[in-house]
Write an enzyme that holds these catalytic residues in place. Structure first.
Site, PDB file in Angstrom:
ATOM      1  N   ASP A  59      -7.296   3.096  -1.494  1.00 17.38           N
ATOM      2  CA  ASP A  59      -7.763   4.371  -0.957  1.00 17.38           C
ATOM      3  C   ASP A  59      -8.448   5.204  -2.035  1.00 17.38           C
ATOM      4  O   ASP A  59      -8.407   4.867  -3.226  1.00 17.38           O
ATOM      5  CB  ASP A  59      -6.586   5.172  -0.386  1.00 17.38           C
ATOM      6  CG  ASP A  59      -5.940   4.503   0.817  1.00 17.38           C
ATOM      7  OD1 ASP A  59      -6.650   3.758   1.520  1.00 17.38           O
ATOM      8  OD2 ASP A  59      -4.740   4.726   1.038  1.00 17.38           O
ATOM      9  N   TYR A 128       2.170  -3.205  -6.306  1.00 16.48           N
ATOM     10  CA  TYR A 128       1.700  -1.857  -6.619  1.00 16.48           C
ATOM     11  C   TYR A 128       2.736  -1.149  -7.494  1.00 16.48           C
ATOM     12  O   TYR A 128       3.939  -1.361  -7.342  1.00 16.48           O
ATOM     13  CB  TYR A 128       1.503  -1.026  -5.353  1.00 16.48           C
ATOM     14  CG  TYR A 128       0.180  -1.250  -4.648  1.00 16.48           C
ATOM     15  CD1 TYR A 128      -0.939  -0.485  -4.975  1.00 16.48           C
ATOM     16  CD2 TYR A 128       0.055  -2.206  -3.646  1.00 16.48           C
ATOM     17  CE1 TYR A 128      -2.153  -0.677  -4.323  1.00 16.48           C
ATOM     18  CE2 TYR A 128      -1.147  -2.404  -2.991  1.00 16.48           C
ATOM     19  CZ  TYR A 128      -2.246  -1.631  -3.330  1.00 16.48           C
ATOM     20  OH  TYR A 128      -3.446  -1.821  -2.690  1.00 16.48           O
TER      21      TYR A 128
END
Length: 303
Positions: A59, A128
């Site tokens: 994002d 992540y």
């Protein structure tokens, strides 16, 4: 036609995410423009589209220390980048891309992909990391672009109890939005918080008698690590934000458990700021399993 695997990294702070968008600076758009330039292909040439497929779309504001993409290039076009260099075409392409790309994108390597490789669908898992500087950590302004700074005390023990609830196959509808035709069902393999020990940059055997020991840059940070087969949109940032609400005492573990049990999207479990999040690793199966993995993962997940 040759399929190339591109391993890369980027600082997402000045990008509107990975995916190409009209009139906005994106990672995909920047790399595709560079590919068209160094390979001397018109962007409107539909016979040679040079379109990237990525392992995981990030994002706006999210970083990647190790991202993977692939692109299909005709052999004739690929040879254009070699010129007088005495290297392979993939190595030549990597060198030319590094010369024209902006400094917030780094090309680790370009290689010929094995048969059956798909950067997105062949991946086994993504890792992540989210980094937080709370009141325990000394805030280092050099890290402001990749660490979230909070003026709060965080209870990592409570946060780990919340994170443990996410492990396994679940519908993460309280923390994510599905792609069209997709679901928010994902399998989380690992999820935990830990405090980076406060340590010097160099060990005792590396000092030269100096009075001051430079601390390791990430000393004291609260770090969330999560590994899953894939992630739905905003899933990691929403889980981080919800864990922090529990760790700061603003929400309870029962509240978090209810969000896991009732996968309904609403405002209290929305995404936290993006700058602390980095895509760190993509794992793939052995070469002889790439095609079968890609075929299996295309199926819509169910509980």
């Amino acid at each position: 036609m040759t399929r190339l695997r591109i391993d890369l990294a980027y600082d997402g702070g000045d990008f509107f995410g990975w995916a190409k968008q009209p009139d906005r600076r994106t990672v995909q758009g920047s790399i595709e423009a560079a590919l068209h330039k160094v390979l001397r292909v018109d962007d409107a040439d539909e016979s040679e589209p040079l379109r990237l497929t990525v392992a995981g779309r990030t994002d706006t504001g999210v970083h990647a220390s190790h991202q993977v993409a692939h692109v299909d290039v005709s052999d004739e076009v690929l040879q254009r980048c070699v010129g007088h260099m005495q290297v392979s075409a993939p190595d030549a392409l990597a060198r030319r891309l590094r010369a024209v790309l902006p400094k917030d994108i780094a090309i680790h390597r370009v290689s010929v992909a094995p048969d059956g490789f798909d950067a997105r669908f062949s991946a086994l898992e993504r890792t992540y990391i989210y980094r937080v500087a709370d009141r325990f950590a000394e805030v280092d302004p050099r890290l402001r672009g990749c660490v979230l700074q909070l003026d709060e005390d965080l209870d990592l023990e409570l946060m780990n109890q919340a994170a443990a609830m996410t492990i396994g196959l679940h519908d993460f509808g309280s923390f994510a939005t599905p792609n069209p035709g997709g679901t928010t069902i994902r399998e989380v393999k690992t999820a935990y918080w830990r405090r980076i020990p406060v340590t010097p940059l160099v060990g005792d055997d590396m000092t030269m008698g100096e009075a001051w020991r430079t601390p390791s840059l990430e000393s004291g940070l609260a770090v969330f690590t999560i590994v899953a087969d894939a992630f739905a949109r905003n899933m990691v940032r929403s889980l981080v934000g919800s864990c922090i609400k529990v760790g700061s005492g603003r929400k309870t573990l029962d509240w978090f458990a209810d969000k896991m049990a009732n996968p309904v999207r609403e405002g209290s479990s929305g995404p936290i700021a993006p700058q602390g999040l980095t895509l760190e690793h993509i794992a793939y199966p052995p070469d002889d399993q790439l095609a079968s993995r890609a075929e299996a993962i295309r199926a819509v997940r169910t509980l």
